[in-house]
Design an enzyme around this catalytic site. Structure first.
Site, mmCIF file in Angstrom:
data_model
loop_
_atom_site.group_PDB
_atom_site.id
_atom_site.type_symbol
_atom_site.label_atom_id
_atom_site.label_comp_id
_atom_site.label_asym_id
_atom_site.label_seq_id
_atom_site.Cartn_x
_atom_site.Cartn_y
_atom_site.Cartn_z
ATOM 1 N N ARG A 184 1.832 -0.689 11.673
ATOM 2 C CA ARG A 184 2.583 -0.813 10.432
ATOM 3 C C ARG A 184 4.038 -1.097 10.762
ATOM 4 N NH1 ARG A 184 -1.427 -1.692 8.298
ATOM 5 N NH2 ARG A 184 -2.469 -0.653 6.558
ATOM 6 N N GLU A 190 7.345 -7.248 4.647
ATOM 7 C CA GLU A 190 6.709 -8.551 4.839
ATOM 8 C C GLU A 190 6.901 -9.490 3.659
ATOM 9 O OE1 GLU A 190 2.692 -7.700 6.055
ATOM 10 O OE2 GLU A 190 3.411 -6.364 7.645
ATOM 11 N N HIS A 238 0.616 -10.795 10.258
ATOM 12 C CA HIS A 238 -0.254 -9.691 9.853
ATOM 13 C C HIS A 238 -1.712 -10.145 9.889
ATOM 14 C CE1 HIS A 238 -0.148 -5.687 7.487
ATOM 15 N NE2 HIS A 238 -1.340 -5.826 8.032
#
Length: 319
Positions: free
Chosen positions: A237, A266, A285
């Site tokens: 994370r 993000e 990601h």
């Protein structure tokens, strides 16, 4: 049953709810909501019996308190930091995750980032692209079986990463205050009792911890200073690393190499300090993803929700 899938307009994961509809069956009506926040949801979303949540849309206390019939929410991921667990529990809503999907993909991706940095593949590509075949221009390369790898977190994914690095002959240590004693013996690795101890002994650190109040900004200015001349990889994370401190560390070339699949926010542009660098590797990601992993995740999320709604419980419930 009325089921809602809450996905984001930005970097969405679900195009149509076909997999979820198939798993949940004909007695379920599945609706996909793609929004920037829960404020954009239509009123009928508040009438859902169950929800499947994707990570870019936070489910906070105000929204959870307005749900009229919801009995279960499944976070389509391992992490569930976008959901207020206390507020959900107070509203009588069970929250579950999907902890057993994509373990192989995340472990493989962490290893890929690490190996690319260690073997300086971006630099090698740039050398050849410039018209040179002089291997000396790539720079110093460590030998893998002389490397000491440190893992922050040794759950399912951390264990898979440990085994992969061991296959290369690396020495592996981990820091995980929540992992039971004896795991180090089963894996044939070393346990560090403190984060500082791990950062001191490791040549490369890979993060595999969940995001919660204890791990948010776990890696800050002090910890990054301890990693001077070392490698750092994060496929867990983004907010586990203090973004401002990391920008400063990259700008000052503190690290030997940085591999990131996740970022503190993000939804924002990647910091300019991270761009056009052969010592920084970025991916969007994607560590969780393969052609097999995403359908598996979606199907398992729907299956968990179906069992919560039909049986009132599931072993994956986290609140």
């Amino acid at each position: 049953m009325k089921i809602g899938i809450i996905d984001s307009l930005h970097n969405s994961y679900v195009d149509q709810p076909d997999i979820e509809q198939r798993v949940l069956g004909g007695d379920a009506s599945v609706t996909l909501y793609r929004v920037r926040s829960t404020d954009e949801l239509p009123p009928d979303a508040l009438e859902c019996d169950g929800l499947i949540s994707w990570h870019l849309v936070p489910l906070q206390a105000g929204f959870l308190g307005e749900l009229k019939a919801c009995r279960g929410i499944v976070r389509a991921a391992v992490g569930f930091d976008n959901i207020d667990l206390v507020a959900a529990r107070q509203a009588g809503i069970a929250v579950a995750n999907v902890p057993d999907y994509g373990t192989e993909e995340v472990a493989d991706h962490a290893l890929s980032l690490a190996l690319s940095l260690l073997r300086r593949l971006p630099r090698g590509h740039a050398v050849v692209s410039s018209g040179s075949w002089d291997w000396r221009e790539v720079g110093a390369l460590p030998r893998l079986n002389q490397l000491h790898v440190g893992l922050i977190g040794c759950g399912r994914i951390g264990m898979a990463v440990a085994l992969r690095f061991k296959a290369f002959g690396c020495r592996v240590s981990f820091y995980d205050p929540h992992q039971s004693s004896g795991v180090e013996k089963s894996l044939g690795v070393n346990r560090c009792e403190t984060l500082a101890q791990l950062l001191e002994c490791a040549d490369l650190v890979s993060i595999h911890a969940p995001l919660d109040d204890r791990t948010r900004h776990l890696i800050g200015k002090e910890q990054l200073a301890a990693l001077q001349g070392k490698y750092l990889v994060n496929t867990a994370r983004g907010p586990i690393i203090d973004g401002a401190a990391l920008r400063d560390a990259v700008a000052d070339r503190l690290l030997a190499g940085l591999g990131l699949d996740v970022y503190e926010d993000e939804r924002q542009a990647i910091p300019a300090e991270f761009l056009n660098r052969d010592d920084v590797l970025l991916s969007p990601h994607v560590a969780f993803y393969s052609d097999a992993a995403l359908p598996e995740l979606r199907a398992k999320a729907a299956q968990v929700l179906r069992e919560i709604l039909s049986q009132g419980q599931h072993r994956n419930v986290v609140n």
